[in-house]
Design a protein around this motif. Structure first.
Motif, PDB file in Angstrom:
ATOM      1  N   PHE A 116       5.661  -1.991  -7.984  1.00  0.00           N
ATOM      2  CA  PHE A 116       4.723  -0.875  -7.988  1.00  0.00           C
ATOM      3  C   PHE A 116       4.338  -0.576  -9.422  1.00  0.00           C
ATOM      4  CE2 PHE A 116       9.042   0.889  -7.929  1.00  0.00           C
ATOM      5  CZ  PHE A 116       9.026   1.645  -9.088  1.00  0.00           C
ATOM      6  N   VAL A 117       3.316   0.228  -9.569  1.00  0.00           N
ATOM      7  CA  VAL A 117       2.959   0.728 -10.893  1.00  0.00           C
ATOM      8  C   VAL A 117       3.107   2.242 -10.868  1.00  0.00           C
ATOM      9  CG1 VAL A 117       1.373  -1.184 -11.277  1.00  0.00           C
ATOM     10  CG2 VAL A 117       0.484   0.960 -10.384  1.00  0.00           C
ATOM     11  N   GLY A 118       3.470   2.813 -12.009  1.00  0.00           N
ATOM     12  CA  GLY A 118       3.729   4.240 -12.025  1.00  0.00           C
ATOM     13  C   GLY A 118       3.302   4.907 -13.314  1.00  0.00           C
ATOM     14  N   ARG A 119       3.200   6.216 -13.226  1.00  0.00           N
ATOM     15  CA  ARG A 119       2.817   7.027 -14.385  1.00  0.00           C
ATOM     16  C   ARG A 119       3.666   8.288 -14.396  1.00  0.00           C
ATOM     17  NH1 ARG A 119      -3.216   9.589 -15.167  1.00  0.00           N
ATOM     18  NH2 ARG A 119      -2.652  11.318 -16.559  1.00  0.00           N
ATOM     19  N   ARG A 120       4.238   8.574 -15.537  1.00  0.00           N
ATOM     20  CA  ARG A 120       5.081   9.751 -15.662  1.00  0.00           C
ATOM     21  C   ARG A 120       4.238  10.998 -15.914  1.00  0.00           C
ATOM     22  NH1 ARG A 120       7.503  13.286 -18.738  1.00  0.00           N
ATOM     23  NH2 ARG A 120       9.665  13.864 -18.282  1.00  0.00           N
ATOM     24  N   VAL A 121       4.612  12.102 -15.246  1.00  0.00           N
ATOM     25  CA  VAL A 121       3.960  13.401 -15.447  1.00  0.00           C
ATOM     26  C   VAL A 121       5.058  14.442 -15.660  1.00  0.00           C
ATOM     27  CG1 VAL A 121       1.874  12.851 -14.139  1.00  0.00           C
ATOM     28  CG2 VAL A 121       3.879  13.758 -12.946  1.00  0.00           C
ATOM     29  N   PRO A 122       4.736  15.566 -16.307  1.00  0.00           N
ATOM     30  CA  PRO A 122       5.794  16.492 -16.722  1.00  0.00           C
ATOM     31  C   PRO A 122       6.370  17.368 -15.630  1.00  0.00           C
ATOM     32  CG  PRO A 122       3.655  17.309 -17.435  1.00  0.00           C
ATOM     33  CD  PRO A 122       3.426  15.923 -16.885  1.00  0.00           C
ATOM     34  N   ASP A 123       5.614  17.630 -14.544  1.00  0.00           N
ATOM     35  CA  ASP A 123       6.111  18.570 -13.543  1.00  0.00           C
ATOM     36  C   ASP A 123       5.409  18.347 -12.213  1.00  0.00           C
ATOM     37  OD1 ASP A 123       3.543  19.811 -13.774  1.00  0.00           O
ATOM     38  OD2 ASP A 123       4.293  21.025 -15.446  1.00  0.00           O
ATOM     39  N   ALA A 124       5.792  19.147 -11.210  1.00  0.00           N
ATOM     40  CA  ALA A 124       5.258  18.991  -9.859  1.00  0.00           C
ATOM     41  C   ALA A 124       3.759  19.260  -9.798  1.00  0.00           C
ATOM     42  CB  ALA A 124       6.005  19.915  -8.899  1.00  0.00           C
ATOM     43  N   HIS A 179       0.836  -1.204   0.000  1.00  0.00           N
ATOM     44  CA  HIS A 179       0.000   0.000   0.000  1.00  0.00           C
ATOM     45  C   HIS A 179       0.871   1.254   0.000  1.00  0.00           C
ATOM     46  CE1 HIS A 179      -3.557  -2.452   0.841  1.00  0.00           C
ATOM     47  NE2 HIS A 179      -2.795  -3.108   1.700  1.00  0.00           N
ATOM     48  N   GLY A 180       0.255   2.371  -0.391  1.00  0.00           N
ATOM     49  CA  GLY A 180       0.933   3.656  -0.331  1.00  0.00           C
ATOM     50  C   GLY A 180       1.258   4.229  -1.687  1.00  0.00           C
ATOM     51  N   SER A 181       2.028   5.293  -1.680  1.00  0.00           N
ATOM     52  CA  SER A 181       2.392   5.990  -2.912  1.00  0.00           C
ATOM     53  C   SER A 181       3.669   6.777  -2.678  1.00  0.00           C
ATOM     54  CB  SER A 181       1.274   6.945  -3.335  1.00  0.00           C
ATOM     55  OG  SER A 181       1.666   7.737  -4.431  1.00  0.00           O
ATOM     56  N   VAL A 182       4.613   6.657  -3.612  1.00  0.00           N
ATOM     57  CA  VAL A 182       5.859   7.417  -3.570  1.00  0.00           C
ATOM     58  C   VAL A 182       6.070   8.017  -4.953  1.00  0.00           C
ATOM     59  CG1 VAL A 182       8.336   7.352  -3.105  1.00  0.00           C
ATOM     60  CG2 VAL A 182       6.803   5.803  -1.862  1.00  0.00           C
ATOM     61  N   ALA A 194      -0.122   3.234   9.619  1.00  0.00           N
ATOM     62  CA  ALA A 194      -0.854   3.535   8.383  1.00  0.00           C
ATOM     63  C   ALA A 194       0.094   4.171   7.384  1.00  0.00           C
ATOM     64  CB  ALA A 194      -2.032   4.467   8.658  1.00  0.00           C
ATOM     65  N   VAL A 195      -0.264   4.070   6.095  1.00  0.00           N
ATOM     66  CA  VAL A 195       0.473   4.775   5.048  1.00  0.00           C
ATOM     67  C   VAL A 195      -0.496   5.667   4.287  1.00  0.00           C
ATOM     68  CG1 VAL A 195       2.293   3.051   4.807  1.00  0.00           C
ATOM     69  CG2 VAL A 195       0.242   2.847   3.420  1.00  0.00           C
ATOM     70  N   ALA A 196      -0.020   6.877   3.986  1.00  0.00           N
ATOM     71  CA  ALA A 196      -0.830   7.866   3.269  1.00  0.00           C
ATOM     72  C   ALA A 196      -0.378   7.946   1.823  1.00  0.00           C
ATOM     73  CB  ALA A 196      -0.711   9.231   3.936  1.00  0.00           C
ATOM     74  N   SER A 197      -1.318   8.194   0.933  1.00  0.00           N
ATOM     75  CA  SER A 197      -1.000   8.295  -0.492  1.00  0.00           C
ATOM     76  C   SER A 197      -1.082   9.725  -1.013  1.00  0.00           C
ATOM     77  CB  SER A 197      -1.967   7.415  -1.298  1.00  0.00           C
ATOM     78  OG  SER A 197      -3.305   7.807  -1.060  1.00  0.00           O
ATOM     79  N   ASP A 198      -1.303  10.701  -0.133  1.00  0.00           N
ATOM     80  CA  ASP A 198      -1.527  12.070  -0.613  1.00  0.00           C
ATOM     81  C   ASP A 198      -0.571  13.095  -0.014  1.00  0.00           C
ATOM     82  OD1 ASP A 198      -2.498  12.017   1.970  1.00  0.00           O
ATOM     83  OD2 ASP A 198      -4.351  13.113   1.516  1.00  0.00           O
ATOM     84  N   LEU A 199       0.588  12.666   0.484  1.00  0.00           N
ATOM     85  CA  LEU A 199       1.512  13.613   1.100  1.00  0.00           C
ATOM     86  C   LEU A 199       2.472  14.250   0.097  1.00  0.00           C
ATOM     87  CD1 LEU A 199       2.446  11.778   4.431  1.00  0.00           C
ATOM     88  CD2 LEU A 199       0.674  13.507   4.025  1.00  0.00           C
ATOM     89  N   GLY A 200       2.554  13.707  -1.100  1.00  0.00           N
ATOM     90  CA  GLY A 200       3.415  14.302  -2.119  1.00  0.00           C
ATOM     91  C   GLY A 200       4.894  14.166  -1.814  1.00  0.00           C
ATOM     92  N   VAL A 258       4.764   9.168 -10.629  1.00  0.00           N
ATOM     93  CA  VAL A 258       3.914   8.895  -9.466  1.00  0.00           C
ATOM     94  C   VAL A 258       3.672   7.389  -9.412  1.00  0.00           C
ATOM     95  CG1 VAL A 258       1.680   9.311  -8.385  1.00  0.00           C
ATOM     96  CG2 VAL A 258       2.830  11.170  -9.627  1.00  0.00           C
ATOM     97  N   THR A 259       4.104   6.754  -8.328  1.00  0.00           N
ATOM     98  CA  THR A 259       3.930   5.315  -8.196  1.00  0.00           C
ATOM     99  C   THR A 259       2.931   5.006  -7.087  1.00  0.00           C
ATOM    100  OG1 THR A 259       5.681   4.948  -6.559  1.00  0.00           O
ATOM    101  CG2 THR A 259       6.330   5.014  -8.872  1.00  0.00           C
ATOM    102  N   VAL A 260       2.182   3.926  -7.285  1.00  0.00           N
ATOM    103  CA  VAL A 260       1.171   3.522  -6.305  1.00  0.00           C
ATOM    104  C   VAL A 260       1.257   2.008  -6.120  1.00  0.00           C
ATOM    105  CG1 VAL A 260      -0.346   5.438  -6.941  1.00  0.00           C
ATOM    106  CG2 VAL A 260      -0.669   3.206  -8.019  1.00  0.00           C
TER     107      VAL A 260
END
Length: 426
Positions: A397-405, A281-284, A354-360, A294-296
Motif C-alpha cells: 500500500f501507499v500511505g501518508r502521515r497526518v497529525p491528527d484525526a 483496492h480500498g483504504s485503511v 465492494a470496498v469503501a475508501s471513506d469510512l474512516g 492514511v493508506t490507499v
C-alpha cells in the motif's frame, strides 16, 4: 613531420578513477579526469560528474549547463533529466524543476525517485492542481505504478478547513449489530467507545465474544445473538474516525451486499494482498506516533466493486448475507484465513462485494504471517483451488502521515472525491 600520437582514453577506467577521487574528497583530481574524458569521448557520465562537482561548488548555472550536455550526449538515460530538475530546485527555480520533471515523467513515467521529486516541486512552485492532473492521467494509464499513487496522495489537501462532507444524511436508520471477539478489556472498551461515538445518532448494539476459540466460532455465536438487520464483524483493535459513520455505511451498503475497507478483485492466494496491483483496492488508516497514516491501494474510489476477497478487519453486511454464507470453523479453526474464505465464498455465490475508501476505519495492527497463518493457508488453498494462483509482482500500500484525526478524515474525504475524475476540483 608526423603528427603526435594520442593514446585512446579508456573511458570506463578513467571514469572509475574520477569517481574514486570524487568520493575520496579530491575534487580537483576528479575534475581533471572528468574533463579529460569529456574532451576525448564526450561521455555523458563525465558531464554528469562535472555537474556534481559544480553543485558542490555552489555554481548551479554551470552545473545545469554540464547536466544538459550529459542529456544531449545520452538522451535515453532519464537520470540526467532528473538531475537537471534537482539542480534547478537547488538554484531556487522550482517552476523550472517542475517543468523538467513533468517532461521527464511524460516520456519515462517509471523513473526511480522522479515522482516524489515531482510532488515536492509542485508544492514548492504552487502547482499542486496541475500536478494532480498529471498524476491522475499517469496512474490511470499504469494502475500498477504505486509510486504515482503515492505522489498523488501526497498532493491531495488534508486541511480540515477543506474537509468535504461525504454526502447528505440518509433518512432511514437501520439498526446495526456490531460483533467482535475480544479477550482484552481495555482494547474492547476503546473500540466500543469509538463505535458508540461514531454511531451516536444511530440505533446499534455491540456484542462481545470474550472466549472465542476461533474467529469463525466466535462470529457464529455473535451472529446468533445479533438483532440488527445490518451486522458488522470487526476486530477489537479498530477505531472509527468518521463522525457520520452510520450514514456513510448505509449509503455504501446500498450499492453492494458485502462491504469492507480493503480487498482485491482477484483471488490468487491465501491472503488478499497477494493479488498485487492493479487488483488491490480500498483504504485503511493506521496509528503513526501521535498521528495517523492514511493508506490507499487504488484510485477506484470511493467504492470499488467486483471484489473477490477482503481483509477481515471490518466486514459489514445484511444479516441474511451473514446467515447464508456462514463462517467455516473447520478450515479456519483459529484467527487467520476466515476473511478470505468467507468473502470468496460470497463472491462465488454471486453476491456483490465492494470496498469503501471513506469510512474512516483505523486498524491498530498491520497483521502478521506466522506459523499458524501458514497452517491455515495450506487448508485454504486445498479448499479453494482458485487461491493456488500466481502472486502479484507488486503488493502493498501507499500511505501518508497526518497529525491528527481531523486531518485524517479531511484527507480521506478529499481522496474519495478524486474517484473517476480526470481533472482537479480543489
Amino acid at each position: 613531420m608526423a603528427g603526435r600520437y594520442h593514446r585512446p582514453v579508456d573511458v570506463n577506467a578513467s571514469l572509475a578513477s574520477a569517481l574514486a577521487a570524487y568520493r575520496a574528497g579530491q575534487p580537483a583530481d576528479a575534475r581533471r579526469a572528468a574533463e579529460e574524458i569529456w574532451r576525448h569521448a564526450a561521455d555523458a557520465r563525465a558531464a554528469g560528474l562535472m555537474a556534481l562537482l559544480e553543485i558542490d561548488a555552489g555554481r548551479f548555472a554551470e552545473a545545469l549547463a554540464w547536466n544538459d550536455r550529459a542529456r544531449v550526449a545520452n538522451p535515453l538515460d532519464p537520470r540526467y533529466a532528473r538531475q537537471g530538475a534537482r539542480i534547478a530546485a537547488l538554484a531556487g527555480d522550482h517552476a523550472g524543476a517542475f517543468d523538467r520533471l513533468k517532461a521527464l515523467l511524460h516520456d519515462a513515467p517509471r523513473t526511480s525517485g522522479a515522482w516524489s521529486d515531482f510532488a515536492a516541486a509542485a508544492r514548492a512552485s504552487g502547482r499542486e492542481a496541475e500536478a494532480i492532473s498529471v498524476c491522475i492521467r499517469a496512474f490511470d494509464a499504469d494502475p500498477a505504478a504505486s509510486l504515482i499513487l503515492l505522489a498523488l496522495l501526497s498532493l491531495v489537501p488534508d486541511s480540515p478547513s477543506v474537509h468535504a462532507a461525504a454526502g447528505a444524511p440518509v433518512s432511514e436508520r437501520t439498526p446495526i449489530s456490531i460483533v467482535t471477539c475480544s479477550n482484552d478489556d481495555a482494547q474492547f472498551a476503546a473500540m466500543a467507545e469509538s463505535y458508540d461515538r461514531a454511531l451516536a445518532d444511530w440505533p446499534h448494539e455491540i456484542l462481545r465474544i470474550a472466549d472465542a476459540t476461533s474467529l469463525p466460532e466466535g462470529y457464529t455465536r455473535g451472529m446468533a445473538r445479533a438483532t440488527g438487520p445490518i451486522v458488522i464483524f470487526t476486530h477489537d483493535d479498530v477505531e472509527i474516525l468518521a463522525a457520520d459513520f452510520g450514514h456513510r455505511l448505509s449509503r455504501r451498503l446500498g450499492a453492494c451486499d458485502l462491504l469492507g475497507v480493503a480487498g482485491a478483485t482477484r483471488a490468487t492466494g491465501p491472503a488478499w494482498p497477494f493479488a498485487g496491483w492493479p487488483h488491490l483496492h480500498g483504504s485503511v488508516i493506521y496509528p503513526d506516533g501521535p498521528g495517523y497514516r492514511v493508506t490507499v491501494y487504488s484510485r477506484t474510489i470511493p467504492l470499488a466493486h467486483g471484489i473477490r476477497v477482503m481483509d477481515g478487519v471490518f466486514l459489514a453486511m445484511r444479516r441474511n448475507v451473514a446467515l447464508s454464507i456462514g463462517w467455516d470453523g473447520e478450515t479456519c479453526d483459529g484467527f487467520h484465513g476466515y476473511d478470505v474464505d468467507f468473502t470468496l465464498r460470497a463472491a462465488q455465490a454471486g453476491l456483490r462485494l465492494a470496498v469503501a475508501s471513506d469510512l474512516g476505519v483505523v486498524h491498530r495492527s498491520y497483521g502478521s504471517f506466522d506459523d499458524r497463518w501458514e497452517a491455515t493457508a495450506r487448508k485454504l488453498v486445498a479448499k479453494h483451488p482458485e487461491l493456488n494462483g500466481v502472486r502479484g509482482r507488486e503488493t502493498g500500500f501507499v500511505g501518508r502521515r497526518v497529525p491528527d484525526a481531523a486531518h485524517a478524515m479531511a484527507l480521506v474525504d478529499n481522496w474519495a472525491r478524486m474517484g473517476g475524475m480526470a481533472a482537479p476540483i480543489f
